[in-house]
Design a protein around this motif. Sequence first.
Motif, PDB file in Angstrom:
ATOM      1  N   MET A   1       0.804  -1.214   0.000  1.00  0.00           N
ATOM      2  CA  MET A   1       0.000   0.000   0.000  1.00  0.00           C
ATOM      3  C   MET A   1       0.848   1.281   0.000  1.00  0.00           C
ATOM      4  O   MET A   1       0.337   2.371   0.139  1.00  0.00           O
ATOM      5  CB  MET A   1      -0.924   0.002   1.218  1.00  0.00           C
ATOM      6  N   LYS A   2       2.136   1.092  -0.129  1.00  0.00           N
ATOM      7  CA  LYS A   2       3.026   2.248  -0.141  1.00  0.00           C
ATOM      8  C   LYS A   2       2.690   3.208  -1.277  1.00  0.00           C
ATOM      9  O   LYS A   2       2.852   4.416  -1.152  1.00  0.00           O
ATOM     10  CB  LYS A   2       4.476   1.782  -0.238  1.00  0.00           C
ATOM     11  N   GLU A   3       2.185   2.640  -2.391  1.00  0.00           N
ATOM     12  CA  GLU A   3       1.880   3.498  -3.537  1.00  0.00           C
ATOM     13  C   GLU A   3       0.771   4.498  -3.220  1.00  0.00           C
ATOM     14  O   GLU A   3       0.747   5.604  -3.757  1.00  0.00           O
ATOM     15  CB  GLU A   3       1.492   2.655  -4.764  1.00  0.00           C
ATOM     16  N   ILE A   4      -0.156   4.123  -2.330  1.00  0.00           N
ATOM     17  CA  ILE A   4      -1.216   5.055  -1.940  1.00  0.00           C
ATOM     18  C   ILE A   4      -0.625   6.201  -1.136  1.00  0.00           C
ATOM     19  O   ILE A   4      -0.950   7.378  -1.356  1.00  0.00           O
ATOM     20  CB  ILE A   4      -2.315   4.334  -1.145  1.00  0.00           C
ATOM     21  N   ALA A   5       0.251   5.867  -0.194  1.00  0.00           N
ATOM     22  CA  ALA A   5       0.897   6.906   0.613  1.00  0.00           C
ATOM     23  C   ALA A   5       1.684   7.867  -0.275  1.00  0.00           C
ATOM     24  O   ALA A   5       1.612   9.090  -0.115  1.00  0.00           O
ATOM     25  CB  ALA A   5       1.804   6.266   1.656  1.00  0.00           C
ATOM     26  N   ASP A   6       2.430   7.314  -1.213  1.00  0.00           N
ATOM     27  CA  ASP A   6       3.223   8.157  -2.115  1.00  0.00           C
ATOM     28  C   ASP A   6       2.326   9.009  -3.016  1.00  0.00           C
ATOM     29  O   ASP A   6       2.663  10.155  -3.338  1.00  0.00           O
ATOM     30  CB  ASP A   6       4.124   7.284  -2.990  1.00  0.00           C
ATOM     31  N   ARG A   7       1.193   8.455  -3.403  1.00  0.00           N
ATOM     32  CA  ARG A   7       0.292   9.142  -4.337  1.00  0.00           C
ATOM     33  C   ARG A   7      -0.324  10.400  -3.733  1.00  0.00           C
ATOM     34  O   ARG A   7      -0.487  11.424  -4.411  1.00  0.00           O
ATOM     35  CB  ARG A   7      -0.811   8.166  -4.763  1.00  0.00           C
ATOM     36  N   PHE A   8      -0.667  10.338  -2.458  1.00  0.00           N
ATOM     37  CA  PHE A   8      -1.419  11.448  -1.851  1.00  0.00           C
ATOM     38  C   PHE A   8      -0.605  12.308  -0.889  1.00  0.00           C
ATOM     39  O   PHE A   8      -1.120  13.275  -0.348  1.00  0.00           O
ATOM     40  CB  PHE A   8      -2.660  10.893  -1.152  1.00  0.00           C
ATOM     41  N   ARG A   9       0.648  11.946  -0.715  1.00  0.00           N
ATOM     42  CA  ARG A   9       1.527  12.758   0.143  1.00  0.00           C
ATOM     43  C   ARG A   9       1.945  14.015  -0.610  1.00  0.00           C
ATOM     44  O   ARG A   9       2.316  13.957  -1.786  1.00  0.00           O
ATOM     45  CB  ARG A   9       2.760  11.945   0.527  1.00  0.00           C
ATOM     46  N   ILE A  10       1.884  15.156   0.063  1.00  0.00           N
ATOM     47  CA  ILE A  10       2.252  16.431  -0.561  1.00  0.00           C
ATOM     48  C   ILE A  10       3.740  16.673  -0.321  1.00  0.00           C
ATOM     49  O   ILE A  10       4.170  16.950   0.795  1.00  0.00           O
ATOM     50  CB  ILE A  10       1.404  17.594   0.003  1.00  0.00           C
ATOM     51  N   VAL A  11       4.496  16.533  -1.397  1.00  0.00           N
ATOM     52  CA  VAL A  11       5.948  16.676  -1.322  1.00  0.00           C
ATOM     53  C   VAL A  11       6.395  18.003  -1.930  1.00  0.00           C
ATOM     54  O   VAL A  11       7.091  18.796  -1.299  1.00  0.00           O
ATOM     55  CB  VAL A  11       6.640  15.494  -2.041  1.00  0.00           C
ATOM     56  N   ASN A  12       5.990  18.251  -3.165  1.00  0.00           N
ATOM     57  CA  ASN A  12       6.382  19.480  -3.860  1.00  0.00           C
ATOM     58  C   ASN A  12       5.364  20.583  -3.558  1.00  0.00           C
ATOM     59  O   ASN A  12       4.377  20.759  -4.256  1.00  0.00           O
ATOM     60  CB  ASN A  12       6.454  19.227  -5.367  1.00  0.00           C
ATOM     61  N   THR A  13       5.618  21.326  -2.490  1.00  0.00           N
ATOM     62  CA  THR A  13       4.646  22.330  -2.059  1.00  0.00           C
ATOM     63  C   THR A  13       4.609  23.540  -2.989  1.00  0.00           C
ATOM     64  O   THR A  13       3.595  24.242  -3.044  1.00  0.00           O
ATOM     65  CB  THR A  13       4.948  22.794  -0.628  1.00  0.00           C
ATOM     66  N   GLU A  14       5.686  23.796  -3.716  1.00  0.00           N
ATOM     67  CA  GLU A  14       5.721  24.967  -4.597  1.00  0.00           C
ATOM     68  C   GLU A  14       4.691  24.849  -5.715  1.00  0.00           C
ATOM     69  O   GLU A  14       4.063  25.827  -6.115  1.00  0.00           O
ATOM     70  CB  GLU A  14       7.117  25.146  -5.191  1.00  0.00           C
ATOM     71  N   LYS A  15       4.509  23.639  -6.239  1.00  0.00           N
ATOM     72  CA  LYS A  15       3.578  23.421  -7.335  1.00  0.00           C
ATOM     73  C   LYS A  15       2.222  22.908  -6.865  1.00  0.00           C
ATOM     74  O   LYS A  15       1.350  22.618  -7.678  1.00  0.00           O
ATOM     75  CB  LYS A  15       4.176  22.437  -8.341  1.00  0.00           C
ATOM     76  N   PHE A  16       2.040  22.824  -5.562  1.00  0.00           N
ATOM     77  CA  PHE A  16       0.803  22.257  -5.019  1.00  0.00           C
ATOM     78  C   PHE A  16      -0.399  23.155  -5.287  1.00  0.00           C
ATOM     79  O   PHE A  16      -0.363  24.361  -5.069  1.00  0.00           O
ATOM     80  CB  PHE A  16       0.950  22.040  -3.511  1.00  0.00           C
ATOM     81  N   SER A  17      -1.473  22.540  -5.766  1.00  0.00           N
ATOM     82  CA  SER A  17      -2.725  23.258  -6.001  1.00  0.00           C
ATOM     83  C   SER A  17      -3.884  22.286  -5.811  1.00  0.00           C
ATOM     84  O   SER A  17      -3.912  21.217  -6.420  1.00  0.00           O
ATOM     85  CB  SER A  17      -2.765  23.830  -7.423  1.00  0.00           C
ATOM     86  N   LEU A  18      -4.830  22.644  -4.954  1.00  0.00           N
ATOM     87  CA  LEU A  18      -5.986  21.777  -4.727  1.00  0.00           C
ATOM     88  C   LEU A  18      -6.811  21.593  -5.993  1.00  0.00           C
ATOM     89  O   LEU A  18      -7.405  20.532  -6.216  1.00  0.00           O
ATOM     90  CB  LEU A  18      -6.863  22.352  -3.607  1.00  0.00           C
ATOM     91  N   ASP A  19      -6.844  22.606  -6.822  1.00  0.00           N
ATOM     92  CA  ASP A  19      -7.624  22.533  -8.064  1.00  0.00           C
ATOM     93  C   ASP A  19      -7.146  21.416  -8.982  1.00  0.00           C
ATOM     94  O   ASP A  19      -7.910  20.900  -9.795  1.00  0.00           O
ATOM     95  CB  ASP A  19      -7.566  23.864  -8.820  1.00  0.00           C
ATOM     96  N   LYS A  20      -5.886  21.058  -8.865  1.00  0.00           N
ATOM     97  CA  LYS A  20      -5.311  20.048  -9.761  1.00  0.00           C
ATOM     98  C   LYS A  20      -5.533  18.620  -9.256  1.00  0.00           C
ATOM     99  O   LYS A  20      -5.197  17.660  -9.949  1.00  0.00           O
ATOM    100  CB  LYS A  20      -3.813  20.298  -9.931  1.00  0.00           C
ATOM    101  N   LEU A  21      -6.077  18.473  -8.058  1.00  0.00           N
ATOM    102  CA  LEU A  21      -6.248  17.147  -7.463  1.00  0.00           C
ATOM    103  C   LEU A  21      -7.709  16.705  -7.551  1.00  0.00           C
ATOM    104  O   LEU A  21      -8.616  17.459  -7.206  1.00  0.00           O
ATOM    105  CB  LEU A  21      -5.798  17.164  -5.999  1.00  0.00           C
TER     106      LEU A  21
END
Length: 292
Positions: A1-21
């Motif tokens: 299930m590691k892929e789920i954790a990696d998928r939804f973890r916010i790593v790159n905060t500079e490009k983070f946008s809720l609209d894109k998720l």
Amino acid sequence: MKEIADRFRIVNTEKFSLDKLETDDTAGFKKEESEELLSDLIKQTAKLQTELYAANSYSLLVIFQAMDAAGKDSAIAHTMSGLNPQGCQVYSFKQPTSEDYEHDFLWRHYKALPERGRIGIHNRSHYENVLVTKVHPEFILKESIPRITDVKDIKKKFWEQRYESIRNFEKHLNAEGTVIIKFFLHLSKKEQKKRFLARIEDPEKNWKFAFGDLEERERWDDYMDAYEQAIKETSTTDSPWYVVPADKKWFTRIAISSIILETLKGLKMQYPELPKEEADKIAQAKAQLEAE
């Protein structure tokens, strides 16, 4: 299930946008598989909870933040259903009391932290102080902060300092052994409307609905901006944010359980090894019992 954790973890905060998720993402999982999968995840988590308690080195703080009707309560109920209640502490934070306002904004949250070996679950959290207060800055005036006597006194620097306080608070906790997971249940405005109507139409769910929920819904965009900024400012390597799709409750629960399980696995805990003297006593006790 590691892929789920990696998928939804916010790593790159500079490009983070809720609209894109996407709010209805299911990562390829199917609903008909969900019940059996969730049951297995809960069993694995329960085993690791016992190791967490026995090791007595770490504590786990799980934070839930979301808009109304996103499913925080049901997510907590389902994902924690297999855990030993003696090892869990659940707090639901409401509006601050007069006593809370006599202290700094982190005070009441510090008091609710889990002890070593335990799992603490915070339904809403210290993040309300950069979420609801940012949408309604008039609430800040109740804190009696020096030099802030009017909403106009609350400027950009104030919020920067508050984000910094939160980062430092979490950094300190992590250094002392409290592992922090932060969930934002990402609900669409369309799905919130659907759930509000379901609460209104079902007499047994009327108690869940408050007219004030509609007033807050009118500030949806303001809340999304506040959430996005808070996540950008405070998602760190040690205390990450996970933005979990919340339109499909069955998948939300799988994602949350998977992330909690992977976090506990990452601690690489072991049951404490007894000193030779204690181990000898156990051997003696076994021999005595068998001789009865």
